[in-house]
Design a protein around this motif. Sequence first.
Motif, mmCIF file in Angstrom:
data_model
loop_
_atom_site.group_PDB
_atom_site.id
_atom_site.type_symbol
_atom_site.label_atom_id
_atom_site.label_comp_id
_atom_site.label_asym_id
_atom_site.label_seq_id
_atom_site.Cartn_x
_atom_site.Cartn_y
_atom_site.Cartn_z
ATOM 1 N N LEU A 271 0.830 -1.212 0.000
ATOM 2 C CA LEU A 271 0.000 0.000 0.000
ATOM 3 C C LEU A 271 0.865 1.262 0.000
ATOM 4 C CD1 LEU A 271 -2.629 -1.201 2.625
ATOM 5 C CD2 LEU A 271 -3.097 -0.797 0.197
ATOM 6 N N ALA A 272 1.910 1.274 0.837
ATOM 7 C CA ALA A 272 2.759 2.471 0.944
ATOM 8 C C ALA A 272 3.517 2.708 -0.371
ATOM 9 C CB ALA A 272 3.729 2.314 2.099
ATOM 10 N N GLU A 273 3.948 1.638 -1.007
ATOM 11 C CA GLU A 273 4.701 1.818 -2.256
ATOM 12 C C GLU A 273 3.786 2.343 -3.367
ATOM 13 O OE1 GLU A 273 7.004 -1.690 -3.187
ATOM 14 O OE2 GLU A 273 8.421 -1.271 -1.538
ATOM 15 N N VAL A 274 2.584 1.802 -3.454
ATOM 16 C CA VAL A 274 1.652 2.299 -4.485
ATOM 17 C C VAL A 274 1.354 3.779 -4.232
ATOM 18 C CG1 VAL A 274 -0.716 2.124 -5.381
ATOM 19 C CG2 VAL A 274 0.653 0.067 -5.071
ATOM 20 N N GLU A 275 1.198 4.138 -2.954
ATOM 21 C CA GLU A 275 0.952 5.543 -2.598
ATOM 22 C C GLU A 275 2.088 6.443 -3.075
ATOM 23 O OE1 GLU A 275 -0.855 8.112 -0.985
ATOM 24 O OE2 GLU A 275 -2.379 6.765 -1.699
ATOM 25 N N ALA A 276 3.319 6.024 -2.771
ATOM 26 C CA ALA A 276 4.486 6.834 -3.144
ATOM 27 C C ALA A 276 4.546 6.988 -4.663
ATOM 28 C CB ALA A 276 5.755 6.178 -2.618
ATOM 29 N N LEU A 277 4.299 5.888 -5.366
ATOM 30 C CA LEU A 277 4.352 5.958 -6.828
ATOM 31 C C LEU A 277 3.173 6.768 -7.378
ATOM 32 C CD1 LEU A 277 5.537 2.310 -7.611
ATOM 33 C CD2 LEU A 277 6.903 4.409 -7.642
ATOM 34 N N THR A 278 2.033 6.692 -6.695
ATOM 35 C CA THR A 278 0.870 7.487 -7.122
ATOM 36 C C THR A 278 1.185 8.976 -7.017
ATOM 37 O OG1 THR A 278 -0.688 5.779 -6.438
ATOM 38 C CG2 THR A 278 -1.577 7.999 -6.667
ATOM 39 N N LEU A 279 1.840 9.374 -5.901
ATOM 40 C CA LEU A 279 2.209 10.789 -5.739
ATOM 41 C C LEU A 279 3.021 11.239 -6.961
ATOM 42 C CD1 LEU A 279 2.570 13.397 -3.957
ATOM 43 C CD2 LEU A 279 4.649 12.329 -3.080
ATOM 44 N N HIS A 280 4.009 10.429 -7.329
ATOM 45 C CA HIS A 280 4.846 10.820 -8.470
ATOM 46 C C HIS A 280 4.075 10.729 -9.785
ATOM 47 C CE1 HIS A 280 8.861 11.650 -6.723
ATOM 48 N NE2 HIS A 280 8.229 11.155 -5.687
ATOM 49 N N ALA A 281 3.177 9.748 -9.892
ATOM 50 C CA ALA A 281 2.361 9.629 -11.113
ATOM 51 C C ALA A 281 1.472 10.865 -11.262
ATOM 52 C CB ALA A 281 1.511 8.370 -11.047
ATOM 53 N N LEU A 282 0.926 11.347 -10.146
ATOM 54 C CA LEU A 282 0.077 12.544 -10.199
ATOM 55 C C LEU A 282 0.908 13.753 -10.620
ATOM 56 C CD1 LEU A 282 -1.992 11.980 -6.918
ATOM 57 C CD2 LEU A 282 -2.934 12.002 -9.238
ATOM 58 N N ILE A 283 2.121 13.834 -10.101
ATOM 59 C CA ILE A 283 2.990 14.963 -10.456
ATOM 60 C C ILE A 283 3.380 14.863 -11.939
ATOM 61 C CG2 ILE A 283 5.251 16.034 -10.010
ATOM 62 C CD1 ILE A 283 4.901 15.041 -7.047
ATOM 63 N N MET A 284 3.683 13.654 -12.375
ATOM 64 C CA MET A 284 4.091 13.467 -13.778
ATOM 65 C C MET A 284 2.954 13.737 -14.751
ATOM 66 S SD MET A 284 6.732 10.308 -13.997
ATOM 67 C CE MET A 284 6.508 9.299 -12.565
#
Length: 370
Positions: A271-284
């Motif tokens: 869950l934490a890893e998907v969250e971290a990657l989601t943050l960057h996906a949203l920024i990208m």
Amino acid sequence: MNRSMLSKFNGPHPPAPSPEGEGEKIFVCWRSPSNIALIKYWGKKEGQLPLNPSISMTLHQSYTLTCVEAEFKREPGGRIISVNGEIQHPFLLKMEKLLIWLVQEIPVLGNFIFRVETSNSFPHSTGIASSASGISAFVLCLLSIAEKVNGGEIPLLEFMKMASFASRMGSGSACRSVFGGFTLWGKTPDVTCSSDLFAIPVTERIHPSLRTLHDTILVVSSTPKSLSSSQGHSLMVNHPFKLARIRQARTTVSELMKALTLGDLNRMAELAEVEALTLHALIMSSPGGMILMEPNTVQIIRQIREARQKGLAVFFSLDAGPNVHLIYPEEAVLKVENFIREELISLCENGFLIHDHCGTGPVRTIMETQ
Ligand code: DP6
């Protein structure tokens, strides 16, 4: 509603500025830690309210130590005179804005001028949020001053809830730093008493095995951030994935709370890893499509995932930058030290890393009238 939250600091007879009181000083210091969000606060609404609930782990070694000297003045005060002896500081604007708001809430603070001394235990731009620790430390000092002026001690938990409420106005993530262990900010049906207005401690619901987690920050680059938090949050205003993101975060809060209660580290990691990657996906996927990860960020993420598949209890989180938080349980410390030495340290800028772990929250260090 907001106004009543701090009303306890407005005692029945706040002291009227008198000629005798002129020049009297109160000196307060607080040490307040930073935190790492496992579920990210990303995007805000009017009134400094979060678009979605977030959950963080409070750190221990990474803190801001702030001392505030308040000098009683007959003429209108409510001003910061200096920060570290100067009239410039990266957070001066944030602190001034917050003070103006606080003086409206707690008028007695308007009878003082303030000198602030503040320092961080960690270097700048290393993936540790200095606004979370810095703003919460500043607020704790101001509320202690108000408490002292009013002469009545406020029970600690209540004091911290109000400190969280006020810290939020300075920086959203700061409202989570006033409690140790794990903290939830944002209304969610999963936790009664949760609120968008302040964070609440949730450590009591967390499995003991997760209350001693370690966090080693792998510093891939210490070049200052190219995206400020206010720019970052504003990217969510018209983001094409906004609604999906809010839904996802709500579900993840629910899932993470279950995993944390059960002590399910593997589920927590996913869950934490998907969250971290989601943050960057949203920024990208925001206008301009910023990429904040560096090649070594991606390489570190790959190594961490590979190590976990081979049985090592590790996972990562990311802030809005290139540096990686490597999170692992107490019992894995020796194995993780080897892993870092053999596979990760060469990917860090000059081998730079910062060891930290789950902490117990802010501490008032000195309080004396000068
Ligand atoms: C990516 O709390 O720094 O670190 O409220 O504008 O001060 P402001 O933003 P800030 O945002 C933190 C964003 C984040 C995620 C998190 O800590 O939840």
